[in-house]
Design an enzyme around this catalytic site. Structure first.
Site, PDB file in Angstrom:
ATOM      1  N   ARG A 288     -17.851 -39.293 -47.574  1.00 35.23           N
ATOM      2  CA  ARG A 288     -16.150 -40.325 -47.244  1.00 35.23           C
ATOM      3  C   ARG A 288     -15.464 -40.773 -48.228  1.00 35.23           C
ATOM      4  NH1 ARG A 288     -16.504 -38.599 -41.404  1.00 35.23           N
ATOM      5  NH2 ARG A 288     -17.758 -38.278 -40.561  1.00 35.23           N
TER       6      ARG A 288
ATOM      7  N   ARG B 293     -10.840 -39.979 -23.185  1.00 32.01           N
ATOM      8  CA  ARG B 293     -11.612 -40.425 -23.768  1.00 32.01           C
ATOM      9  C   ARG B 293     -10.478 -41.208 -25.100  1.00 32.01           C
ATOM     10  NH1 ARG B 293     -13.917 -37.255 -27.662  1.00 32.01           N
ATOM     11  NH2 ARG B 293     -15.506 -38.824 -28.088  1.00 32.01           N
TER      12      ARG B 293
ATOM     13  N   ARG C 295      -7.088 -44.842 -37.137  1.00 30.88           N
ATOM     14  CA  ARG C 295      -8.478 -44.209 -36.794  1.00 30.88           C
ATOM     15  C   ARG C 295      -8.219 -43.796 -38.301  1.00 30.88           C
ATOM     16  NH1 ARG C 295     -10.633 -39.982 -33.427  1.00 30.88           N
ATOM     17  NH2 ARG C 295     -12.211 -38.742 -34.909  1.00 30.88           N
TER      18      ARG C 295
ATOM     19  N   ARG D 275      -5.934 -34.079 -26.121  1.00 31.15           N
ATOM     20  CA  ARG D 275      -7.122 -33.286 -25.293  1.00 31.15           C
ATOM     21  C   ARG D 275      -7.797 -34.571 -23.641  1.00 31.15           C
ATOM     22  NH1 ARG D 275     -11.272 -32.611 -30.729  1.00 31.15           N
ATOM     23  NH2 ARG D 275     -11.318 -35.540 -30.641  1.00 31.15           N
TER      24      ARG D 275
ATOM     25  N   LYS E  62     -11.406 -29.464 -38.978  1.00 25.68           N
ATOM     26  CA  LYS E  62     -12.675 -29.386 -40.265  1.00 25.68           C
ATOM     27  C   LYS E  62     -13.707 -28.336 -39.708  1.00 25.68           C
ATOM     28  CE  LYS E  62     -13.117 -34.159 -41.482  1.00 25.68           C
ATOM     29  NZ  LYS E  62     -11.790 -34.175 -40.793  1.00 25.68           N
TER      30      LYS E  62
END
Length: 217
Positions: free
Chosen positions: A88, A160, A171, A127, A13
């Site tokens: 949201r 992370r 999530r 990542r 996004k």
């Protein structure tokens, strides 16, 4: 054009918002930017939001919506905007509709970036962040020449907590519970368009802009 961008974490996004806003020549407005601006400027809403944030609590919808109202009333948003990260939830979407009605306008389109859970996990769990310069690499899409070593500064790379598979799965559950119902909400209004958000960034941008053209964007 007045546009909202929705999609799960890892859908791209933030990246697509930049390209789409530039194409439409409208400001890209994210709740993160709004919060930072209000807090750094010490506005009454910023002071109130910081009180909740410092206590480790969620900022109430009312405060967030009032910040969004103030931002959308600024001159650069008078001819259109792209909202990234808001609304949201369905209650926030209802509040946005009312807010825009009070300003004498309405949303034109809500664009959903469609990507499946496996792809999200693949994107985010790969990542790696540099402990030295902070650059983000990716083990598959943007690997370093030496494993776990930053090509830019030579520091160690790490994963992370937010990028670990179990965190990403949580999530996605939260997204499905709270944010995904927006698809039905805006779909019922006839304002929803979904695009395939898999593949190279440039291809996704082309799909997004092609979809917007059918709405006059």
């Amino acid at each position: 054009m007045r546009l909202v961008l929705v999609g799960p974490p890892g859908a791209g996004k933030g990246t697509q918002a930049e390209f789409i806003a530039a194409h439409l020549a409208v400001p890209k407005i994210s709740t993160g930017d709004i919060f930072r601006a209000n807090v750094s400027q010490g506005t009454p809403l910023g002071v109130e939001a910081k009180r909740y944030m410092d206590a480790g609590q969620l900022v109430p919808d009312e405060v967030t919506i009032n910040m969004v109202r103030d931002r959308l009333a600024e001159p650069d948003a008078s001819d259109g905007f792209l909202l990234d990260g808001f609304p949201r939830t369905v209650p926030q979407a209802s509040a946005l509709d009312k807010l825009l009605a009070d300003l004498g306008t309405a949303l034109d389109i809500v664009m959903e970036l469609v990507v499946d859970d496996d792809e999200v996990i693949r994107r985010l769990s790969g990542r790696r962040t540099c402990r030295g310069c902070g650059k983000i690499w990716h083990v598959e899409f943007d690997p370093t020449s030496k494993p776990d070593i930053c090509d830019r500064c030579g520091s160690e790379l790490f994963q992370r907590d937010d990028d670990k598979a179990e965190t990403i799965a949580n999530r996605l559950v939260e997204y499905a519970d709270k944010t995904a119902p927006l698809v039905d909400f805006f779909g019922a209004q006839g304002k929803l368009v979904g695009i395939d958000a898999t593949g190279p960034v440039e291809d996704v941008t082309v799909r997004a802009i092609d979809a917007l053209r059918s709405y006059g964007g």
